[in-house]
Motif scaffolding. Structure first.
Motif, PDB file in Angstrom:
ATOM      1  N   VAL A 115       0.844  -1.208   0.000  1.00 40.91           N
ATOM      2  CA  VAL A 115       0.000   0.000   0.000  1.00 40.91           C
ATOM      3  C   VAL A 115       0.873   1.249   0.000  1.00 40.91           C
ATOM      4  CG1 VAL A 115      -1.661   1.329   1.353  1.00 40.91           C
ATOM      5  CG2 VAL A 115      -1.959  -1.150   1.106  1.00 40.91           C
ATOM      6  N   ALA A 116       1.907   1.254   0.840  1.00 42.88           N
ATOM      7  CA  ALA A 116       2.793   2.420   0.938  1.00 42.88           C
ATOM      8  C   ALA A 116       3.533   2.651  -0.377  1.00 42.88           C
ATOM      9  CB  ALA A 116       3.780   2.228   2.084  1.00 42.88           C
ATOM     10  N   ALA A 117       3.993   1.568  -1.027  1.00 47.44           N
ATOM     11  CA  ALA A 117       4.708   1.711  -2.297  1.00 47.44           C
ATOM     12  C   ALA A 117       3.794   2.265  -3.389  1.00 47.44           C
ATOM     13  CB  ALA A 117       5.287   0.360  -2.722  1.00 47.44           C
ATOM     14  N   LEU A 118       2.534   1.802  -3.416  1.00 46.25           N
ATOM     15  CA  LEU A 118       1.593   2.320  -4.410  1.00 46.25           C
ATOM     16  C   LEU A 118       1.281   3.793  -4.145  1.00 46.25           C
ATOM     17  CD1 LEU A 118      -0.098   1.716  -6.876  1.00 46.25           C
ATOM     18  CD2 LEU A 118      -1.920   0.871  -5.376  1.00 46.25           C
ATOM     19  N   GLN A 119       1.210   4.167  -2.889  1.00 41.97           N
ATOM     20  CA  GLN A 119       0.999   5.574  -2.553  1.00 41.97           C
ATOM     21  C   GLN A 119       2.178   6.431  -3.011  1.00 41.97           C
ATOM     22  OE1 GLN A 119       0.290   5.353   1.680  1.00 41.97           O
ATOM     23  NE2 GLN A 119      -1.917   5.010   1.431  1.00 41.97           N
ATOM     24  N   ARG A 120       3.402   5.887  -2.883  1.00 38.70           N
ATOM     25  CA  ARG A 120       4.572   6.629  -3.352  1.00 38.70           C
ATOM     26  C   ARG A 120       4.533   6.803  -4.866  1.00 38.70           C
ATOM     27  NH1 ARG A 120       7.145   3.787   0.936  1.00 38.70           N
ATOM     28  NH2 ARG A 120       7.693   2.016  -0.415  1.00 38.70           N
ATOM     29  N   ALA A 121       4.068   5.763  -5.559  1.00 36.63           N
ATOM     30  CA  ALA A 121       3.944   5.874  -7.015  1.00 36.63           C
ATOM     31  C   ALA A 121       2.952   6.972  -7.391  1.00 36.63           C
ATOM     32  CB  ALA A 121       3.503   4.532  -7.600  1.00 36.63           C
ATOM     33  N   ASP A 122       1.823   7.004  -6.700  1.00 41.40           N
ATOM     34  CA  ASP A 122       0.805   8.016  -6.987  1.00 41.40           C
ATOM     35  C   ASP A 122       1.278   9.416  -6.612  1.00 41.40           C
ATOM     36  OD1 ASP A 122      -0.933   6.087  -7.933  1.00 41.40           O
ATOM     37  OD2 ASP A 122      -1.981   5.840  -6.018  1.00 41.40           O
ATOM     38  N   ALA A 123       2.102   9.504  -5.554  1.00 40.60           N
ATOM     39  CA  ALA A 123       2.548  10.809  -5.065  1.00 40.60           C
ATOM     40  C   ALA A 123       3.457  11.516  -6.068  1.00 40.60           C
ATOM     41  CB  ALA A 123       3.277  10.650  -3.727  1.00 40.60           C
ATOM     42  N   VAL A 124       4.102  10.768  -6.964  1.00 44.39           N
ATOM     43  CA  VAL A 124       4.952  11.395  -7.967  1.00 44.39           C
ATOM     44  C   VAL A 124       4.119  12.269  -8.906  1.00 44.39           C
ATOM     45  CG1 VAL A 124       6.548  10.957  -9.877  1.00 44.39           C
ATOM     46  CG2 VAL A 124       6.631   9.535  -7.823  1.00 44.39           C
ATOM     47  N   GLY A 125       2.845  11.883  -9.103  1.00 45.50           N
ATOM     48  CA  GLY A 125       1.926  12.739  -9.842  1.00 45.50           C
ATOM     49  C   GLY A 125       1.976  12.626 -11.343  1.00 45.50           C
ATOM     50  N   ARG A 126       2.374  11.468 -11.868  1.00 45.61           N
ATOM     51  CA  ARG A 126       2.415  11.304 -13.324  1.00 45.61           C
ATOM     52  C   ARG A 126       1.343  10.363 -13.843  1.00 45.61           C
ATOM     53  NH1 ARG A 126       8.680   9.956 -14.436  1.00 45.61           N
ATOM     54  NH2 ARG A 126       9.623  11.340 -12.871  1.00 45.61           N
ATOM     55  N   GLY A 127       0.452   9.943 -12.982  1.00 48.90           N
ATOM     56  CA  GLY A 127      -0.557   8.973 -13.387  1.00 48.90           C
ATOM     57  C   GLY A 127      -0.029   7.563 -13.282  1.00 48.90           C
ATOM     58  N   ARG A 128      -0.937   6.604 -13.313  1.00 45.38           N
ATOM     59  CA  ARG A 128      -0.545   5.205 -13.146  1.00 45.38           C
ATOM     60  C   ARG A 128      -0.161   4.560 -14.466  1.00 45.38           C
ATOM     61  NH1 ARG A 128      -4.945   2.959  -8.631  1.00 45.38           N
ATOM     62  NH2 ARG A 128      -3.881   3.920  -6.836  1.00 45.38           N
ATOM     63  N   GLY A 129       0.984   3.873 -14.438  1.00 40.67           N
ATOM     64  CA  GLY A 129       1.415   3.089 -15.578  1.00 40.67           C
ATOM     65  C   GLY A 129       0.955   1.650 -15.431  1.00 40.67           C
ATOM     66  N   ALA A 130       1.502   0.779 -16.274  1.00 38.80           N
ATOM     67  CA  ALA A 130       1.049  -0.613 -16.299  1.00 38.80           C
ATOM     68  C   ALA A 130       1.301  -1.327 -14.980  1.00 38.80           C
ATOM     69  CB  ALA A 130       1.735  -1.357 -17.439  1.00 38.80           C
ATOM     70  N   TYR A 131       2.481  -1.130 -14.382  1.00 39.66           N
ATOM     71  CA  TYR A 131       2.775  -1.827 -13.134  1.00 39.66           C
ATOM     72  C   TYR A 131       1.917  -1.287 -11.991  1.00 39.66           C
ATOM     73  CZ  TYR A 131       6.798  -3.864 -15.483  1.00 39.66           C
ATOM     74  OH  TYR A 131       7.602  -4.554 -16.364  1.00 39.66           O
ATOM     75  N   SER A 132       1.709   0.010 -11.973  1.00 43.20           N
ATOM     76  CA  SER A 132       0.885   0.598 -10.910  1.00 43.20           C
ATOM     77  C   SER A 132      -0.566   0.142 -11.026  1.00 43.20           C
ATOM     78  CB  SER A 132       0.970   2.122 -10.956  1.00 43.20           C
ATOM     79  OG  SER A 132       2.281   2.568 -10.668  1.00 43.20           O
ATOM     80  N   LEU A 133      -1.071   0.012 -12.249  1.00 46.41           N
ATOM     81  CA  LEU A 133      -2.436  -0.488 -12.433  1.00 46.41           C
ATOM     82  C   LEU A 133      -2.549  -1.937 -11.971  1.00 46.41           C
ATOM     83  CD1 LEU A 133      -3.330   1.056 -15.906  1.00 46.41           C
ATOM     84  CD2 LEU A 133      -4.444   1.567 -13.724  1.00 46.41           C
ATOM     85  N   GLN A 134      -1.541  -2.750 -12.303  1.00 50.30           N
ATOM     86  CA  GLN A 134      -1.556  -4.130 -11.818  1.00 50.30           C
ATOM     87  C   GLN A 134      -1.465  -4.178 -10.300  1.00 50.30           C
ATOM     88  OE1 GLN A 134       0.796  -7.087 -14.343  1.00 50.30           O
ATOM     89  NE2 GLN A 134       1.537  -5.142 -15.170  1.00 50.30           N
ATOM     90  N   ALA A 135      -0.688  -3.261  -9.729  1.00 51.38           N
ATOM     91  CA  ALA A 135      -0.587  -3.202  -8.271  1.00 51.38           C
ATOM     92  C   ALA A 135      -1.928  -2.817  -7.650  1.00 51.38           C
ATOM     93  CB  ALA A 135       0.488  -2.195  -7.861  1.00 51.38           C
ATOM     94  N   ALA A 136      -2.650  -1.904  -8.299  1.00 57.47           N
ATOM     95  CA  ALA A 136      -3.961  -1.505  -7.793  1.00 57.47           C
ATOM     96  C   ALA A 136      -4.937  -2.681  -7.820  1.00 57.47           C
ATOM     97  CB  ALA A 136      -4.506  -0.334  -8.614  1.00 57.47           C
ATOM     98  N   ILE A 137      -4.840  -3.513  -8.859  1.00 62.37           N
ATOM     99  CA  ILE A 137      -5.680  -4.719  -8.920  1.00 62.37           C
ATOM    100  C   ILE A 137      -5.313  -5.667  -7.791  1.00 62.37           C
ATOM    101  CG2 ILE A 137      -6.170  -6.785 -10.291  1.00 62.37           C
ATOM    102  CD1 ILE A 137      -5.688  -4.978 -12.800  1.00 62.37           C
ATOM    103  N   ALA A 138      -4.010  -5.868  -7.586  1.00 60.42           N
ATOM    104  CA  ALA A 138      -3.552  -6.749  -6.505  1.00 60.42           C
ATOM    105  C   ALA A 138      -3.970  -6.209  -5.145  1.00 60.42           C
ATOM    106  CB  ALA A 138      -2.040  -6.911  -6.578  1.00 60.42           C
ATOM    107  N   GLU A 139      -3.999  -4.887  -5.008  1.00 54.07           N
ATOM    108  CA  GLU A 139      -4.420  -4.281  -3.743  1.00 54.07           C
ATOM    109  C   GLU A 139      -5.886  -4.609  -3.448  1.00 54.07           C
ATOM    110  OE1 GLU A 139      -4.049   0.086  -1.624  1.00 54.07           O
ATOM    111  OE2 GLU A 139      -4.777  -0.008  -3.694  1.00 54.07           O
ATOM    112  N   CYS A 140      -6.721  -4.596  -4.480  1.00 54.68           N
ATOM    113  CA  CYS A 140      -8.138  -4.933  -4.282  1.00 54.68           C
ATOM    114  C   CYS A 140      -8.280  -6.323  -3.675  1.00 54.68           C
ATOM    115  CB  CYS A 140      -8.885  -4.858  -5.613  1.00 54.68           C
ATOM    116  SG  CYS A 140      -9.117  -3.204  -6.279  1.00 54.68           S
ATOM    117  N   HIS A 141      -7.491  -7.263  -4.165  1.00 55.75           N
ATOM    118  CA  HIS A 141      -7.522  -8.618  -3.602  1.00 55.75           C
ATOM    119  C   HIS A 141      -6.960  -8.632  -2.181  1.00 55.75           C
ATOM    120  CE1 HIS A 141      -8.793 -10.534  -7.301  1.00 55.75           C
ATOM    121  NE2 HIS A 141      -7.802  -9.978  -7.971  1.00 55.75           N
ATOM    122  N   ALA A 142      -5.866  -7.891  -1.973  1.00 60.58           N
ATOM    123  CA  ALA A 142      -5.158  -7.956  -0.695  1.00 60.58           C
ATOM    124  C   ALA A 142      -5.976  -7.413   0.470  1.00 60.58           C
ATOM    125  CB  ALA A 142      -3.833  -7.194  -0.800  1.00 60.58           C
ATOM    126  N   ILE A 143      -6.791  -6.405   0.210  1.00 61.77           N
ATOM    127  CA  ILE A 143      -7.535  -5.779   1.300  1.00 61.77           C
ATOM    128  C   ILE A 143      -8.940  -6.343   1.463  1.00 61.77           C
ATOM    129  CG2 ILE A 143      -6.226  -3.641   1.044  1.00 61.77           C
ATOM    130  CD1 ILE A 143      -8.607  -2.408  -0.385  1.00 61.77           C
TER     131      ILE A 143
END
Length: 415
Positions: free
Chosen positions: A278-306
């Motif tokens: 969760v913290a790593a995905l937040q750091r990715a979002d904090a850069v402010g460039r929008g989500r790329g392919a890995y970040s989108l996959q991470a967001a999907i994995a987060e849905c399962h994880a929580i």
């Protein structure tokens, strides 16, 4: 030092040291010699010397420093034998001779340079993968061959050709300028994730997972994230690997058989690791460039994880995320995963239309993935005879023995 150890014990120790320190040893030598291929060869010679000496002399307290020092001395000896005494080589020999064991402190940015050098665009993608797995992940040629499903001789040829190409092209041992990171970083992240996915779900063999590979990839990802804090996709990849690795303890039973997501005991998921994801995905979002392919996959994995259970998972959100991922990085595997999410969100009939479209297009031909998903969907629709046929086809295509056994068991249950 512990003296009088057996060759077997020393070999195990060397294997552990190499997996932990190998990339840094090669990186340090490459920085001094300017040649990644030579650095890797010198490190291998030092390993052989350690295997010969350590059973009698004992394992040094700082084994990585010992290996680096020995490799450095071999470099000097080689230069002297070739009588290459121009100013460049004299300076290199001086630098290596002056570096004492106690002063050996390899820097993380040297590892980064090693990764970027191994993934230089002058190399083919196949050579990038083979060389990176060898010098960065410290895998043997046999392990790489099994991972890539190619003969050992092919891997050896790719690595040898890659070393010669880097030398012939005079590729410098350095991280590229920021203006070059786009193409280079994509290759680096792709190789790191390849290592992780092979550990997450082995393509062949009798183990469903190879957690040593996955943990090595995660370690590399964390190093890259520390060195490139303003690159959102690095954080996105780390988040994705953290989320997926958090489920390792629940993904196999006591006999090593696969336990699928719906059947996993979620109390065995590593909540601390999920928090790091969760913290790593937040750091990715904090850069402010929008989500790329890995970040989108991470967001999907987060849905399962929580999610507390499969039924309580936000499948509608997962469908949307897969749609975004499919537009950003079109791929039949992404579309197949979207179909699975659609089946959970709106039912198997809608999902089957997507899968049938992939089949009609010839996508994933020869892969067990499409018939395995199609079999599941047909089973949920009550079309058991068709489902059984698809699952048996999938089982025949699966190279991993554990995966194949699961698919055969599902088919047998439909009789």
């Amino acid at each position: 030092m512990a003296r009088g150890r057996s060759v077997t014990d020393v070999s195990r120790t060397l294997d552990a040291v190499w997996r932990i320190e190998g990339a840094r040893i090669v990186a340090t030598l490459a920085k001094k010699t300017g040649d990644v291929g030579l650095a890797e060869d010198l490190a291998q010679e030092a390993l052989a010397e350690a295997l010969a000496q350590w059973p009698e002399s004992g394992v040094p307290q700082n084994a990585g420093a010992w290996l680096t020092a020995v490799a450095g001395r071999r470099a000097i000896d080689g230069w002297r034998r070739r009588e290459r005494q121009d100013a460049r080589y004299r300076q290199m020999a001086h630098d290596l001779a002056e570096a004492s064991v106690d002063e050996w402190e390899p820097l993380d940015d040297d590892v980064l340079r090693l990764v970027f050098t191994a993934c230089h665009p002058v190399l083919s993608r196949e050579s990038q993968v083979a060389l990176t797995l060898r010098v960065v992940a410290s895998l043997t040629t046999e392990e790489i061959a099994r991972m890539l499903l190619v003969p050992v001789a092919t891997v050896q040829a790719r690595i040898t050709r890659a070393k010669k190409t880097l030398a012939a092209a005079h590729v410098p041992f350095e991280a590229p300028d920021p203006s070059e990171w786009g193409d280079r970083l994509g290759g680096v992240l792709g190789v790191v994730y390849l290592i992780f996915t092979e550990g997450y779900a082995a393509t062949s063999g009798d183990r469903w997972m190879r957690t040593d590979l996955a943990h090595e990839a995660l370690r590399l990802g964390r190093v890259l994230a520390g060195l490139l804090p303003r690159e959102p996709e690095v954080h996105g990849l780390v988040a994705l690997m953290e989320f997926q690795a958090s489920r390792f303890a629940a993904r196999v039973d006591r006999e090593g058989n696969p336990v699928l997501l719906a059947d996993q005991d979620r109390t065995r998921w590593d909540r601390a690791q999920i928090g790091r994801g969760v913290a790593a995905l937040q750091r990715a979002d904090a850069v402010g460039r929008g989500r790329g392919a890995y970040s989108l996959q991470a967001a999907i994995a987060e849905c399962h994880a929580i999610a507390p259970s499969v039924d309580d998972t936000d499948w509608d959100r997962i469908v949307i995320l897969y749609e975004a991922l499919g537009r950003l990085a079109p791929n039949p595997v992404v579309e197949l995963n979207r179909a699975v999410a659609v089946s959970m969100a709106t039912g198997p009939a809608n999902a089957l239309r997507i899968v049938d479209g992939l089949a009609a297009a010839g996508s994933l031909k020869g892969s067990y993935l499409l018939p395995s998903v199609r079999g599941e969907l047909l089973s949920r629709l009550g079309r058991n005879a068709e489902a059984r046929e698809e699952l048996l086809i999938a089982a025949s295509l699966a190279a991993n023995e554990r995966e194949s056994a699961v698919l055969r068991a599902k088919a047998a249950a439909l009789v």
